[in-house]
Design an enzyme around this catalytic site. Sequence first.
Site, PDB file in Angstrom:
ATOM      1  N   ASP A  69      65.298  62.092  44.398  1.00  0.00           N
ATOM      2  CA  ASP A  69      66.644  61.465  44.325  1.00  0.00           C
ATOM      3  C   ASP A  69      67.781  62.722  44.578  1.00  0.00           C
ATOM      4  O   ASP A  69      67.814  63.731  43.781  1.00  0.00           O
ATOM      5  CB  ASP A  69      67.131  60.626  43.216  1.00  0.00           C
ATOM      6  CG  ASP A  69      65.892  59.810  42.480  1.00  0.00           C
ATOM      7  OD1 ASP A  69      64.887  59.587  43.382  1.00  0.00           O
ATOM      8  OD2 ASP A  69      66.167  59.202  41.475  1.00  0.00           O
ATOM      9  N   GLU A  80      66.680  51.232  39.532  1.00  0.00           N
ATOM     10  CA  GLU A  80      66.759  52.610  39.224  1.00  0.00           C
ATOM     11  C   GLU A  80      68.093  52.863  40.124  1.00  0.00           C
ATOM     12  O   GLU A  80      68.446  52.342  40.916  1.00  0.00           O
ATOM     13  CB  GLU A  80      65.570  53.574  39.705  1.00  0.00           C
ATOM     14  CG  GLU A  80      64.420  53.016  39.013  1.00  0.00           C
ATOM     15  CD  GLU A  80      63.010  53.976  39.595  1.00  0.00           C
ATOM     16  OE1 GLU A  80      62.305  54.455  38.808  1.00  0.00           O
ATOM     17  OE2 GLU A  80      62.857  54.161  40.735  1.00  0.00           O
TER      18      GLU A  80
HETATM   19  C1  FRU Z   1      63.978  57.262  41.099  1.00  0.00           C
HETATM   20  C2  FRU Z   1      63.495  58.015  39.632  1.00  0.00           C
HETATM   21  C3  FRU Z   1      64.562  57.649  38.821  1.00  0.00           C
HETATM   22  C4  FRU Z   1      64.323  58.942  37.825  1.00  0.00           C
HETATM   23  C5  FRU Z   1      63.759  60.043  38.902  1.00  0.00           C
HETATM   24  C6  FRU Z   1      62.637  60.701  38.309  1.00  0.00           C
HETATM   25  O1  FRU Z   1      63.246  57.611  42.233  1.00  0.00           O
HETATM   26  O2  FRU Z   1      62.177  57.420  39.393  1.00  0.00           O
HETATM   27  O3  FRU Z   1      64.516  56.463  38.027  1.00  0.00           O
HETATM   28  O4  FRU Z   1      65.383  59.209  37.042  1.00  0.00           O
HETATM   29  O5  FRU Z   1      63.025  59.368  40.005  1.00  0.00           O
HETATM   30  O6  FRU Z   1      62.433  62.068  39.082  1.00  0.00           O
END
Ligand code: FRU
Length: 500
Positions: free
Chosen positions: A54, A234
């Site tokens: 992300d 998320e």
């Molecule tokens: C989304 C996610 C988030 C988390 C991160 C961990 O892709 O699963 O919810 O904070 O990636 O890398």
Amino acid sequence: MKNLYPLFFILLLFACTNSDTANTTETSTYIAEEAREAHRPYFHFTPPSKWMNDPNGMVYYDGEYHLFYQYYPDSTVWGPMHWGHAVSTDLVNWEHLPIALYPDSLGLIFSGSAVMDWKNTSGLGKDGEPPMIAIFTHHNMEGEKAKRLDFQVQSIAYSHDKGRTWTKYKGNPVISNPGIKDFRDPKVIWHEATQKWVMVFAAYDKAKFYTSPNLIDWTFASDFGIEGDTRLWECPDLFPIKTEDTKETKWILITSIQKEAPNGGTGTSYFIGDFDGERFIGNPEEQYWLDYGTDNYAFVTWSDIPKSDGRRLGIGWMSNWQYAQQVPTENWRSAMTLPRSLHLTNTPNGYRLFSRPIENINDLILVPATSRILSIMPYCMEVQLSFQKSDLDLVLYNFRGNEFRIGYDATKNEFFTDRTKAGKSDFSDKFANKIHTAPRLMESDTIKMQIYFDVASCELFADNGATCMTTIYFPEEDFSAIRLEKEPSQIYQFLTTNLK
Ligand code: FRU
């Protein structure tokens, strides 16, 4: 079938001239041809090496756009998360900086946001300068292993040197966990009307809102979710935006969803409503998709874009958890989407959030040192098409028999992308198992398709950004030719721009 330009048969790698190597500093996304790794894009952000997911902590300050990102510097698969860091003055050419946040005794550094604390509400500023504050989730591995439920908490860190170095706040966490297993990805905004900070984060199948006067003391305000939802939410985002026509202010709640996106796996969705400083007031049943392609996840927007600019700018992770860790790149994994601006625009079915590539993006990509090649480069170009509503099927191909298709199906009134024969796909049975489709939202007789191809990705912005599809693929060699397999009777515009 019609071959459009016989010149395409020139092997484009050979056509590349040496003067291109003039611009190979770390500060440019441009990569010298001989140093190019297979599938490494030319004008999309990628980490220098290893694993990225992300985009995080995007904030603008003092002429720089910051892009932090979920980063694991020791492997090309997901692992203990850090925040990688890059800055840009134009959102296209990025300078890689050292890792900003490392895991610590409270845990790994999961996704989150960053803001400028202009009024020093936190008291963490120095020498009259506003601190840059990062708000993120600490993910405690021991807690997770012990099967506790409270292993994700919200924490902050601050920087006095434009995000170059960071200090974690000594009172972390600033929000502890009441016992909700998935409790993460804080996005913070300053809410002008109530003069308070608002945090939205994902708590399993809903968004939670908290407020604070100072970024340190937080009070729970409300929840927003869909009755009976069983999907994991998320990376939410919350922002006001003016409608393009009446200039009325609406609020958008973005949330990424971990399964069952329109074409499978993970995707980014949004709701349109109002926000009173505590509650998002919108219809939970009216959930829309920001992008119908498989490869735009965790899309969130930049904080602190100056009012005089006024754009709502964002970027997404150009992959899908269904196969992100298996894609066939060697030294690094994943790219970001193009930076996009969002627009709340009227459609026959009401307002929808349109995404468009940022203005003048082609000029920003084409750094002056680049020498233009006269033949068309299907693997690295923009295409602008406008045509009378009827079937269109544009095919990119190479001499290894790989084909990627993109087009419009008039009978179904859908756009489509087809990577089923576009190259390597045996790394996952979820990758090339079907043709992807997206509904057309607009009703005009003229269809517009703006498409960006960059080695291993295609981004479609149809009808000025009403329908978007972002798709990645891995041809065995660069696509070197294009043809129109199905051609509308009236093509008003067919413009290609090499972006290299
Ligand atoms: C989304 C996610 C988030 C988390 C991160 C961990 O892709 O699963 O919810 O904070 O990636 O890398």
